[in-house]
Design a protein around this motif. Structure first.
Motif, PDB file in Angstrom:
ATOM      1  N   ALA A   1      22.833 -41.158  73.308  1.00 54.09           N
ATOM      2  CA  ALA A   1      23.253 -41.078  74.712  1.00 54.09           C
ATOM      3  C   ALA A   1      24.720 -40.659  74.804  1.00 54.09           C
ATOM      4  CB  ALA A   1      23.025 -42.409  75.411  1.00 54.09           C
ATOM      5  N   GLY A   2      25.564 -41.190  73.903  1.00 54.98           N
ATOM      6  CA  GLY A   2      26.974 -40.820  73.881  1.00 54.98           C
ATOM      7  C   GLY A   2      27.142 -39.340  73.562  1.00 54.98           C
TER       8      GLY A   2
ATOM      9  N   PHE B   1      20.185 -45.449  70.121  1.00 50.49           N
ATOM     10  CA  PHE B   1      20.283 -45.010  71.518  1.00 50.49           C
ATOM     11  C   PHE B   1      21.730 -44.733  71.910  1.00 50.49           C
ATOM     12  CE2 PHE B   1      21.049 -45.976  76.001  1.00 50.49           C
ATOM     13  CZ  PHE B   1      20.257 -45.006  76.588  1.00 50.49           C
ATOM     14  N   ARG B   2      22.627 -45.609  71.483  1.00 49.96           N
ATOM     15  CA  ARG B   2      24.035 -45.449  71.870  1.00 49.96           C
ATOM     16  C   ARG B   2      24.616 -44.141  71.342  1.00 49.96           C
ATOM     17  NH1 ARG B   2      25.253 -51.701  70.346  1.00 49.96           N
ATOM     18  NH2 ARG B   2      24.780 -52.581  72.386  1.00 49.96           N
TER      19      ARG B   2
ATOM     20  N   TRP C   1      22.183 -48.907  66.904  1.00 50.67           N
ATOM     21  CA  TRP C   1      23.074 -47.820  67.307  1.00 50.67           C
ATOM     22  C   TRP C   1      22.387 -46.537  67.743  1.00 50.67           C
ATOM     23  CZ3 TRP C   1      27.895 -48.689  68.492  1.00 50.67           C
ATOM     24  CH2 TRP C   1      28.486 -49.863  67.991  1.00 50.67           C
TER      25      TRP C   1
ATOM     26  N   LEU D   1      26.194 -37.238  76.567  1.00 50.61           N
ATOM     27  CA  LEU D   1      27.244 -37.218  77.596  1.00 50.61           C
ATOM     28  C   LEU D   1      28.416 -36.319  77.195  1.00 50.61           C
ATOM     29  CD1 LEU D   1      27.283 -40.946  78.747  1.00 50.61           C
ATOM     30  CD2 LEU D   1      26.840 -38.956  80.186  1.00 50.61           C
TER      31      LEU D   1
END
Lengths: 164, 151
Positions: A30-31, A26-27, A24, A34
């Motif tokens: 990155a989330g 990177f997710r 999890w 954003l």
């Protein structure tokens, strides 16, 4: 120690390992990056449009800034912190990526532009605070800010297509 | 099947064969995301009384409406093209379905929120509507993130 060696050391940290190796890491980062982008760039643009005399023309510029500032700064902090974590995790790939260099350059321009606005142009704000269309120097900082942040977003998205 | 047909179009072929076209459209899609979210924050935070509290709602909702219209138009235009080469798989993806559901409900609800503006009718500040609007646009943003990060 060269910049490349520093990048390699950054990638060896436990933080970088969590981002690149866990399911999890990177997710999440990155989330978060954003969402921070949506809040910061999304609100900065409104300040820039007011400086350009394109929106909320009856509201004083100083008030538009004062109201938007907490949201711009919070979004910027979220974007910056998650961005640094992502950089640390993929430091060598980013170091060699042209779009990362373009993105950093655009962030630098946005920062210097904001500095010029606050330390030079804003000093005279009493003369044009309520003007529907601020003077040329103020409009220029609004335009440069929109341009710089547009490049940041475009280059940032291009990084994800060219780095991995 | 419409999704299979979409994948067979010439535009889908161009997208499949050019990483640059895909990356450029994706970058414009991200840019429109920032415009949409900025406008959605402006409108709904004002309705919640958390931003520009002492300015009339119409003064804030007018520009937000224009921003939402332009941002959604650009993101749908780029989004449709990005969808073409992978229509079958994307249409079958739960995160993508959530994203479309949130897009339709958030945009539809925003239309209800600002529909009185053009006619000149006053829009009352309504915290519940602001909260619902914010939840819908955040849902869109989170499901959009999930779609690109979970596949």
């Amino acid at each position: 120690m060269t910049l490349l060696e520093i990048c390699q050391q950054l990638e060896a940290t436990r933080l970088a390992e969590w981002v690149t190796q866990s399911e999890w890491g990177f997710r999440i980062m990155a989330g978060t990056h954003l969402m921070g982008l949506g809040l910061s760039v999304g609100t900065i643009v409104w300040m820039d449009l007011r400086l350009l005399g394109k929106t909320m023309r009856t509201c004083p510029v100083s008030e538009v800034y004062r109201r938007l500032a907490p949201w711009m700064l919070f979004g910027f902090a979220v974007m910056m912190i998650s961005g640094v974590v992502l950089f640390v995790s993929y430091a060598t790939a980013a170091y060699e990526n042209t779009f990362f260099a373009i993105k950093l350059g655009a962030i630098l321009i946005a920062g210097v532009n904001a500095g010029i606005y606050h330390f030079v142009i804003e000093r005279q704000i009493a003369q044009w605070d309520t003007a529907p269309r601020p003077p040329l120097a103020a409009r220029m900082t609004g335009l440069i800010s929109i341009g710089a942040w547009t490049v940041v977003v475009l280059a940032g998205r291009a990084m994800s297509y060219t780095m991995f | 099947m419409i999704f299979a047909w979409m994948e067979a179009t010439a535009a889908a072929g161009v997208m499949r064969n050019s990483l640059w076209v895909t990356a450029s459209l994706s970058a414009l899609h991200a840019l429109s995301f920032a415009v949409v979210m900025g406008s959605a924050f402006l409108l709904n935070l004002r309705l919640l009384g958390l931003l520009f509290r002492d300015r009339p709602v119409r003064e804030v909702a007018g520009p937000a409406k224009a921003g939402l219209g332009a941002g959604v138009a650009m993101s749908v235009a780029t989004g449709v093209l990005l969808f073409l080469p992978r229509a079958v798989a994307a249409a079958d993806d739960d995160a993508f379905r959530m994203k479309m559901l949130f897009l339709l409900t958030a945009a539809g609800f925003a239309w209800v929120q600002v529909r009185g503006l053009a006619a000149g009718a006053p829009v009352t500040a309504d915290r519940a509507r602001g909260a619902l609007g914010l939840v819908l646009w955040m849902g869109l943003a989170l499901s959009a993130c999930a779609f690109i990060l979970l596949e």
